[in-house]
Design a protein around this motif. Sequence first.
Motif, PDB file in Angstrom:
ATOM      1  N   GLY A 140      -5.707  -6.706   2.110  1.00 26.11           N
ATOM      2  CA  GLY A 140      -6.393  -6.798   0.829  1.00 26.11           C
ATOM      3  C   GLY A 140      -6.363  -5.456   0.144  1.00 26.11           C
ATOM      4  O   GLY A 140      -6.274  -4.410   0.811  1.00 26.11           O
ATOM      5  N   LEU A 141      -6.433  -5.486  -1.147  1.00 27.78           N
ATOM      6  CA  LEU A 141      -6.362  -4.261  -1.933  1.00 27.78           C
ATOM      7  C   LEU A 141      -7.427  -3.270  -1.504  1.00 27.78           C
ATOM      8  O   LEU A 141      -7.204  -2.063  -1.470  1.00 27.78           O
ATOM      9  N   GLY A 142      -8.609  -3.808  -1.145  1.00 31.50           N
ATOM     10  CA  GLY A 142      -9.743  -2.961  -0.815  1.00 31.50           C
ATOM     11  C   GLY A 142      -9.479  -2.061   0.379  1.00 31.50           C
ATOM     12  O   GLY A 142     -10.046  -0.985   0.496  1.00 31.50           O
ATOM     13  N   GLU A 143      -8.586  -2.490   1.295  1.00 33.95           N
ATOM     14  CA  GLU A 143      -8.336  -1.719   2.508  1.00 33.95           C
ATOM     15  C   GLU A 143      -7.236  -0.690   2.331  1.00 33.95           C
ATOM     16  O   GLU A 143      -6.867   0.001   3.265  1.00 33.95           O
ATOM     17  N   MET A 144      -6.704  -0.637   1.140  1.00 32.88           N
ATOM     18  CA  MET A 144      -5.581   0.263   0.932  1.00 32.88           C
ATOM     19  C   MET A 144      -6.092   1.637   0.511  1.00 32.88           C
ATOM     20  O   MET A 144      -7.009   1.731  -0.298  1.00 32.88           O
ATOM     21  N   MET A 145      -5.488   2.684   1.037  1.00 36.25           N
ATOM     22  CA  MET A 145      -5.857   4.019   0.592  1.00 36.25           C
ATOM     23  C   MET A 145      -5.446   4.158  -0.874  1.00 36.25           C
ATOM     24  O   MET A 145      -4.385   3.683  -1.268  1.00 36.25           O
ATOM     25  N   PRO A 146      -6.268   4.851  -1.648  1.00 34.55           N
ATOM     26  CA  PRO A 146      -5.946   4.999  -3.069  1.00 34.55           C
ATOM     27  C   PRO A 146      -4.527   5.504  -3.316  1.00 34.55           C
ATOM     28  O   PRO A 146      -3.830   5.008  -4.205  1.00 34.55           O
ATOM     29  N   ALA A 147      -4.081   6.453  -2.491  1.00 34.79           N
ATOM     30  CA  ALA A 147      -2.746   7.021  -2.714  1.00 34.79           C
ATOM     31  C   ALA A 147      -1.663   5.962  -2.498  1.00 34.79           C
ATOM     32  O   ALA A 147      -0.649   5.939  -3.197  1.00 34.79           O
ATOM     33  N   VAL A 148      -1.892   5.098  -1.526  1.00 38.19           N
ATOM     34  CA  VAL A 148      -0.910   4.051  -1.244  1.00 38.19           C
ATOM     35  C   VAL A 148      -0.922   3.018  -2.363  1.00 38.19           C
ATOM     36  O   VAL A 148       0.128   2.540  -2.816  1.00 38.19           O
ATOM     37  N   LEU A 149      -2.105   2.685  -2.848  1.00 32.15           N
ATOM     38  CA  LEU A 149      -2.212   1.743  -3.961  1.00 32.15           C
ATOM     39  C   LEU A 149      -1.457   2.286  -5.168  1.00 32.15           C
ATOM     40  O   LEU A 149      -0.740   1.570  -5.864  1.00 32.15           O
ATOM     41  N   TRP A 150      -1.611   3.566  -5.399  1.00 33.73           N
ATOM     42  CA  TRP A 150      -0.889   4.212  -6.503  1.00 33.73           C
ATOM     43  C   TRP A 150       0.616   4.060  -6.308  1.00 33.73           C
ATOM     44  O   TRP A 150       1.321   3.588  -7.183  1.00 33.73           O
ATOM     45  N   GLU A 151       1.075   4.424  -5.121  1.00 38.69           N
ATOM     46  CA  GLU A 151       2.516   4.446  -4.877  1.00 38.69           C
ATOM     47  C   GLU A 151       3.134   3.045  -4.974  1.00 38.69           C
ATOM     48  O   GLU A 151       4.202   2.867  -5.534  1.00 38.69           O
ATOM     49  N   THR A 152       2.429   2.039  -4.440  1.00 42.36           N
ATOM     50  CA  THR A 152       3.048   0.712  -4.354  1.00 42.36           C
ATOM     51  C   THR A 152       2.808  -0.148  -5.587  1.00 42.36           C
ATOM     52  O   THR A 152       3.631  -0.992  -5.929  1.00 42.36           O
ATOM     53  N   THR A 153       1.686   0.037  -6.245  1.00 50.15           N
ATOM     54  CA  THR A 153       1.252  -0.974  -7.203  1.00 50.15           C
ATOM     55  C   THR A 153       0.946  -0.436  -8.595  1.00 50.15           C
ATOM     56  O   THR A 153       1.103  -1.136  -9.593  1.00 50.15           O
ATOM     57  N   LEU A 154       0.488   0.814  -8.654  1.00 48.99           N
ATOM     58  CA  LEU A 154       0.046   1.340  -9.949  1.00 48.99           C
ATOM     59  C   LEU A 154       1.095   2.209 -10.630  1.00 48.99           C
ATOM     60  O   LEU A 154       1.258   2.158 -11.852  1.00 48.99           O
ATOM     61  N   ASN A 155       1.802   3.019  -9.847  1.00 49.21           N
ATOM     62  CA  ASN A 155       2.725   3.997 -10.422  1.00 49.21           C
ATOM     63  C   ASN A 155       3.864   3.318 -11.192  1.00 49.21           C
ATOM     64  O   ASN A 155       4.686   2.619 -10.603  1.00 49.21           O
ATOM     65  N   PRO A 156       3.918   3.530 -12.496  1.00 52.22           N
ATOM     66  CA  PRO A 156       4.929   2.861 -13.322  1.00 52.22           C
ATOM     67  C   PRO A 156       6.358   3.142 -12.836  1.00 52.22           C
ATOM     68  O   PRO A 156       7.257   2.360 -13.095  1.00 52.22           O
TER      69      PRO A 156
END
Length: 639
Positions: free
Chosen positions: A577-593
């Motif tokens: 789940g998104l909640g368990e992801m480290m912010p940096a990983v969320l950035w790299e995989t999902t947020l970073n354009p």
Amino acid sequence: MTTTTYSAKDITVLEGLEPVRKRPGMYIGGVGSSGLHHLVWEIVDNSVDEAMNGHASLIEVTLHADGTSITVSDNGRGMPVDVHPKTKKSALETIFCVLHAGGKFDHGSYKTSGGLHGVGASVVNALSKDLVATIKKDGHTWEQRFKQGKPQGPVKKLEPARGTGSTVYFHPDPTIFPKTEFDPNLIRERLEVASYIHRGLKVTFNDEVNKQKYNYHHEEGLTAFLKKIVGDRTASGANKAVHELPFTLTKENGVKIDLAVQWTEATDEFIKSYVNGIPTASGGTHENGLRAGLGKAVRNFIDTHNLAPKGVTLTAEDIREGLTAVLSIFVPEPQFQGQTKDRLNNPEVLSMVDSAVRPALEHWLNQSRTVAESIIARIVMAARAREASRAASAAVTRRSATTGRNALPGKLSDCNSRKVSDTELFIVEGDSAGGSAKQGRDRERQAILPLRGKVLNTEQASLAKVLENKELADLVIAFGCGIGKEMDVTRLRYGKIILLADADSDGNHITTLLLTFIFRHMRPLIEAGRVFLAQPPLFRIDIGKVSHWALDEAQRAQILEKHGQGRSKPEITRFKGLGEMMPAVLWETTLNPKTRRLLRVEIADMLQTDKIIQELMGKDAGARFTFIMDRADQADVDL
Ligand code: TTJ
């Protein structure tokens, strides 16, 4: 319609077929799927013309089992096989081998050609690996064969035959078309529509690929078509017709007009229109003429009978709310406009349709008073609902407009940049995921709005009700562009609206609810291409101390191939789940354009979408989940 005897001498000779093979796009628009299917329409249109002129009653189309060849046949008079005095060639050969060969039979009849259409049998022949024309007439079967447009011999007189008719078999040339597989459903649908537009015409489709046979025949013409459309849209019980018998009109004075109209409980207007049998998805002057005539007829009726409601003024949109209509017109020289050439542009057509519709509809309303009263009641209801929604949405919009950014929802973590085109709003399910997203994002350009709990299912909710829901009202305020009929896309506070949910069934559910809400109440956002789905990864692959993230199975395989050959054994976990992801990983995989992957939400087919949403959101809770999941790996999400 003039009837002319069509013989070899009537054919005008223009030029050979080399230019067609050199630049196919000039003749059929391109060599993709659309161009490939143009070949079918072109051949079928010849048989339709013969039927429209009263000489054929049956058209049979076969898609052969190979999926790449087609036979079209009709029971018309049979193409002419006599020999041309000048060229010493058969008329048949001239039709198939000379570009733009046309005959006198063009005059006084409506060409089915419009824009790219009507380019002729010769174009199909030029672009076919094989083509066989078989004619029955004068007591015999006649046949001529072609390859890449070249005759393989003269027309041959074969065995005796009874009756008359034309048959064409063709196999598009794979050296021209990268993909020569026909789409059975596209062909089936086009033939079905033709059987409605040409009342009484019998059309069969033999799909040998899927081993399915279809027979289409509608003596009721567009009335039957409308019945089917309204029936499809009524699937969930909403959108019912408000009167039983549709208003119909058929008229022929310069342009031929055929129309069927019915008011329903749907909240939108739904018009399907055709010009010379060609769909005009972007409307044009014929549709505008219909709107004009219809509006005037209804207003006249209301005024004459003193039916105007107190305290609310009826707008043109009120009159057309729930209106469902099929309009087919035939014009001698249609002008098409727009990128996809699907909008009619002939100015004279507007007043022709307007002046045909207005008196006929007014007369009909006067003749059927109880029906007229149901329709007027429907229109008044639309006006009252609009007023109520306006009041409700004004209250919400006021909250955001009067006090500026201070009035933005408390849980919105806004971005710093106010340059709309640079910015993105992520709508995130749940507070913990919202927290990771808030820390992982690019604060300058990315805003986060977490949603708590379940979003209201808006499918059957009025706008006023929708706005009572806190989550949705917050969303509307954050968007800043209003809602419903009051909305203005240019005021959207972000360049992109991105829905970010877990890739599980709960996440899909919330995405579906949000998309339904946007589709029903803020559709222009989708039409403007401003709505996206984020794609969080599905897998984590740990190899030694390094973690890799894969968006799908294909990426997982890639990662294993590239990094999995070393000493440490790769360990694959399904992403939780998104909640368990480290912010940096969320950035790299999902947020970073630069590294993420987004899906743009698009509406492929309005009727289909409407139907799917109604079916899924209207009643069956279970089915909702598959709705998004099925489509999650497509490049574009067809709502
Ligand atoms: C024209 O007037 C004289 C008798 O023949 C008329 C004619 O050409 N009719 C006609 C053409 N019926 N069907 C076609 C036709 C059918 C197919 C499947 C393909 C083509 C190119 C034409």
